[in-house]
Enzyme design. Sequence first.
Site, PDB file in Angstrom:
ATOM      1  N   GLU A 224      38.373  28.800  44.257  1.00  0.00           N
ATOM      2  CA  GLU A 224      38.979  29.168  43.046  1.00  0.00           C
ATOM      3  C   GLU A 224      40.399  28.090  42.991  1.00  0.00           C
ATOM      4  O   GLU A 224      41.080  27.934  44.130  1.00  0.00           O
ATOM      5  CB  GLU A 224      39.452  30.648  42.975  1.00  0.00           C
TER       6      GLU A 224
ATOM      7  N   HIS B 124      38.194  69.345  24.188  1.00  0.00           N
ATOM      8  CA  HIS B 124      39.035  69.670  22.932  1.00  0.00           C
ATOM      9  C   HIS B 124      40.205  70.199  23.576  1.00  0.00           C
ATOM     10  O   HIS B 124      40.625  70.824  24.474  1.00  0.00           O
ATOM     11  CB  HIS B 124      38.421  70.902  22.106  1.00  0.00           C
TER      12      HIS B 124
END
Length: 445
Positions: free
Chosen positions: A32, A434
């Site tokens: 990298e 709910h």
Amino acid sequence: MRYFLAIIGGGPAGYTAAEKASKAGKDVILFEQNALGGTCLNVGCIPTKSLLYSAKQYYNATHAQKYGVTAENVAFDFGAMQKRKTIVVRKLVAGIKQRLNNEHCTVVNGLAQIVSRNDSNVSIECNGETYEAANLFICTGSTNFVPPIPGIKENPAVWDSTDALAATELPKSIIIVGGGVIGMEFATLYHELGVPVTVIEAMPTILPNLDQEVVQILLDKYRKAGINILTSTKVESLDGGKVTANGEVYEAERILVSVGRRANLQGLEALNDIELERGAIKVDEFCKTNLPNVYACGDVTGKIMLAHVASRQAEVAVGRMLKQIPLQRIAYNAIPSVVYTNPEIASVGITEQQAESMSIPVEVHQLPMTFSGRFMAENEGETGLCKMIIDAKNHSVLGVHMIGNPCSEFISAASFAVRMGYTTAEFQQVVFPHPTVSEILHEIL
Ligand code: NAD
């Protein structure tokens, strides 16, 4: 030492592949050139979401009256927002480094260059050393595309998204060229922090790949809030902060160009026999290239430029390389995506417009988000929308498209239904808690 696998690129594709192959007991080396985490973590998803969250806190504080709250002298410190963003990124990068260390994966920081390759070996040079591996994963990502607009190059007023994220000060005003995902997320950030914003989009609509009824809700809200959004408007030239488009001149302190990204093929020049497709590396359904021991995952494949696609591609490709049974595939038809505007847009599967263009007979169910009690409690003045695209023949769920906060947090339930090919009758048996906004996915059936 000869490695089993060399990976070029340490973004979501590269680090996922490295972790998975190392976990399977293979010797892995990853190259990298910048920080681990790639575009997503360093100059993409994570820094933008950190800044957007700060902006939302400020915006909510200044618009809290509708909830019975008034706050005086609300202020923000852009430098402090940036500092926090940097800390969030740094912690996550350190986390990836730790994970790769834990798996004994070798990480080399530098620009990797492929020197040679045959069907049993790849030679890679980095920082003056040569490394050998049996297999190669190309996870080099993508870079911001610079369109050939006169006056764009060497123009100090022009930013790309990386420049915008690094800026220490807010622009006094901004023109955003390109009303795609990056363009609309930055439009949200700047608008919520009080910067005058103009968006110039070449197509007849912003976010052209999304459900257009959903996009229209955002468009109406943003225009009403004062964001100047120009569609079917082609940028002809730039001159400092001046933009000429459709014969008119617009001016701002900064111009953010966000017109897409292109596969990054840097360092791969020696692979002159690798097959490309529209400027990206061509791969099969397991992310294998045309070369026997070479795979490519993530943005460099030019498929869907999203971090979660990159990591899934990496999982599938490692499984294929290790000949793991059963072989897995990527369900490209069930990839969720989110645009972090305010309200958020989240979608998965085909849109109504796509079904029509593919001549797939569908039924469309739709409901305003206000059917959800929790949405009503927390989204004063908003209506939102949820659309479900259902196969008219077998009643399976083909797509779900939503606008309304916090739909990004429950689009995964819809992805699950699309991925598993649930019919509406099967999906109806799932119980949603709910009161949550996610109940809309049950109400709509
Ligand atoms: P994009 O393809 O999403 O949008 C680019 C837009 O620019 C399009 O609407 C296009 O019509 C317009 N355009 C192109 N040329 C133009 C011109 N000359 N003048 C005016 N408009 C023009 O690309 P992006 O927004 O740059 O994003 C790049 C990639 O990054 C995308 O694949 C996107 O999905 C990904 N991304 C994802 C997220 C997320 O998941 N939330 C966030 C940011 C970026």
